[in-house]
Design an enzyme around this catalytic site. Sequence first.
Site, PDB file in Angstrom:
ATOM      1  N   HIS A 168      40.978 -17.178  -6.464  1.00 61.44           N
ATOM      2  CA  HIS A 168      41.265 -17.393  -5.052  1.00 61.44           C
ATOM      3  C   HIS A 168      39.986 -17.352  -4.218  1.00 61.44           C
ATOM      4  O   HIS A 168      39.095 -16.534  -4.457  1.00 61.44           O
ATOM      5  CB  HIS A 168      42.215 -16.320  -4.523  1.00 61.44           C
ATOM      6  CG  HIS A 168      43.662 -16.607  -4.768  1.00 61.44           C
ATOM      7  ND1 HIS A 168      44.272 -17.764  -4.338  1.00 61.44           N
ATOM      8  CD2 HIS A 168      44.631 -15.881  -5.394  1.00 61.44           C
ATOM      9  CE1 HIS A 168      45.552 -17.737  -4.686  1.00 61.44           C
ATOM     10  NE2 HIS A 168      45.795 -16.611  -5.330  1.00 61.44           N
ATOM     11  N   CYS A 225      39.341 -22.358  -3.407  1.00 67.58           N
ATOM     12  CA  CYS A 225      39.504 -23.007  -2.110  1.00 67.58           C
ATOM     13  C   CYS A 225      38.342 -22.673  -1.185  1.00 67.58           C
ATOM     14  O   CYS A 225      37.720 -21.621  -1.287  1.00 67.58           O
ATOM     15  CB  CYS A 225      40.804 -22.569  -1.457  1.00 67.58           C
ATOM     16  SG  CYS A 225      42.276 -23.119  -2.329  1.00 67.58           S
TER      17      CYS A 225
END
Length: 411
Positions: A198, A254
């Site tokens: 993440h 991301c």
Amino acid sequence: MYHRHSAPPPPGRSRGYPPPQQQWPPQPYQYLPYPPQGPPPAHTFPPPAHRSYPSPYPTPPPHSPSPYQYPHHGHSQSWSAPALPPRPPLEAQQFGNGAPSHYRFQYSACTGRRRALLIGINYIGQPNQLRGCINDVTNMSTFLHERYGYRREDMVILTDDQKNPLSIPTKANILRAMQWLVKDAQPNDSLFLHFSGHGGRTPDLDGDEEDGYDDVIYPVDYRVAGHIVDDEMHNIMVRPLRPGVRLTVIFDSCHSGTALDLPYVYSTQGILKEPNLAKEAAQDLFSAISSYGKGDLSGVAMTAIGFLKKAAKGDSARKRTVMTKTSPADVVMFSGSKDTQTSADTFQDGEARGALSWAFIKSLRQWPNQSYLQLLNSIRAQLEGKYTQKPQLSCSHPLGAWVMRAIEEPA
């Protein structure tokens, strides 16, 4: 003073989330084992990651002792093989492009020691669990060993399916492993970092980001220990490097376009990107209208705030980055998406994978001797038509007329 978030971000399918309104600001650089004195920080969290397919966790390979004492763990276009890129000069090079005139860098011949740090976090048992990150690390480890001669004992592998507490990708272990990666690096050494997990964004506190946000990555214990900010990673892994040391970085997460705070960003044509506030203003306005139409008032607010920060300090932020974040070393990073984009998991070859990690390995298996720009183009070709994310290439120095091969084979 630390700020608590007002609400968690919405659920999503990817490895990150839109910029939060408030988030735990970067902590002072600290490389001692966590926790420090005082209470743990509060954070906004990555979103739950919804997957419709199973992904068994791979069995780590047999243990080999390492200096760090870690166990080890299609839509593609038809291209002809790229022409072999020229080798760069070995003498010191001038930066130009706004950097101090006396400041120089040096390419690496990649004939020295090789080290790799591979981090894959599935966030097992957490609401934001991913499926492909541990697979990414397993595949990257095999690829580096078989194709480029990285020895197992010179790899540190951190995944959240391991039993050894030193091999769990906690914040303390990640920071310590990053220090291990670059410690005593000498000219012509080849260092490699791969992160799959993440990522997100947090308000920039030191004025070095054009859009007003720092990129962050999330260790497995982020709810207690907090995230790791791009400024901190740059300070640990880039700033100490000597001239002629190669560091190749893959961030499959991301909002990772500038996850290592490297100042030079290239397009697929090799042209150094410059801020275009007029174009970005139109894009931000469209994003704000779209968010409003979807009832996403927080998206409207963050888009407006982000654009105002760009307009006020975008150019000065880039100059500050060029002046302070360049390096005499040879640092190159491929990231899974732009700062404002999310990165996707994919299902390839019968298992869950990160899209960038999969495309990076596939492209180099097909054409091993690619330049950075050729590799960026071939990665994008692998992803084209499947994903909206656009992988990015950034460097600690301008590439110039000489283009080094993406990864050098053993001498």
